[in-house]
Design a protein around this motif. Structure first.
Motif, PDB file in Angstrom:
ATOM      1  N   ASN A  39     104.315  37.668  13.282  1.00  0.00           N
ATOM      2  CA  ASN A  39     104.174  39.079  12.944  1.00  0.00           C
ATOM      3  C   ASN A  39     105.541  39.718  12.709  1.00  0.00           C
ATOM      4  OD1 ASN A  39     102.955  41.534  12.469  1.00  0.00           O
ATOM      5  ND2 ASN A  39     102.719  42.027  14.630  1.00  0.00           N
ATOM      6  N   SER A  43     106.608  41.239   9.085  1.00  0.00           N
ATOM      7  CA  SER A  43     106.935  42.670   9.010  1.00  0.00           C
ATOM      8  C   SER A  43     108.349  42.889   8.482  1.00  0.00           C
ATOM      9  CB  SER A  43     106.755  43.351  10.371  1.00  0.00           C
ATOM     10  OG  SER A  43     107.717  42.907  11.291  1.00  0.00           O
ATOM     11  N   PRO A  50     101.492  46.535  12.547  1.00  0.00           N
ATOM     12  CA  PRO A  50     100.412  47.244  13.233  1.00  0.00           C
ATOM     13  C   PRO A  50     100.880  47.987  14.485  1.00  0.00           C
ATOM     14  CG  PRO A  50      99.707  45.038  12.627  1.00  0.00           C
ATOM     15  CD  PRO A  50     101.172  45.112  12.354  1.00  0.00           C
TER      16      PRO A  50
END
Length: 72
Positions: A39, A43, A50
């Motif tokens: 993640n 990102s 998120p």
């Protein structure tokens, strides 16, 4: 605290937590570490995070917003 710093703190906490859980509870918690790392990587390239969306809804501001507020 800015969103950017909160994201780094949260990611660091999750990596440490999942490492501890992997060592002491169950080897399958390594997948949580892998998920957090993946993640962070996606990102960095896409700008989509998120956790940042949730933190923004909780009222945290970005570095740019804080800098603008301090100039006034």
């Amino acid at each position: 605290m800015s969103i950017e710093r909160a994201i780094m703190a949260f990611a660091g906490f999750m990596v440490l937590l999942s490492t501890i859980l992997t060592v002491w509870i169950n080897d399958n918690f390594i997948w949580l570490t892998i998920f957090v790392g993946a993640n962070l990587l996606q990102s960095a390239y896409t700008g989509f995070c998120p956790a940042a969306i949730i933190m923004r809804k909780l009222g945290l501001k970005s570095e740019a917003q804080l800098a603008t507020a301090n100039q006034k």
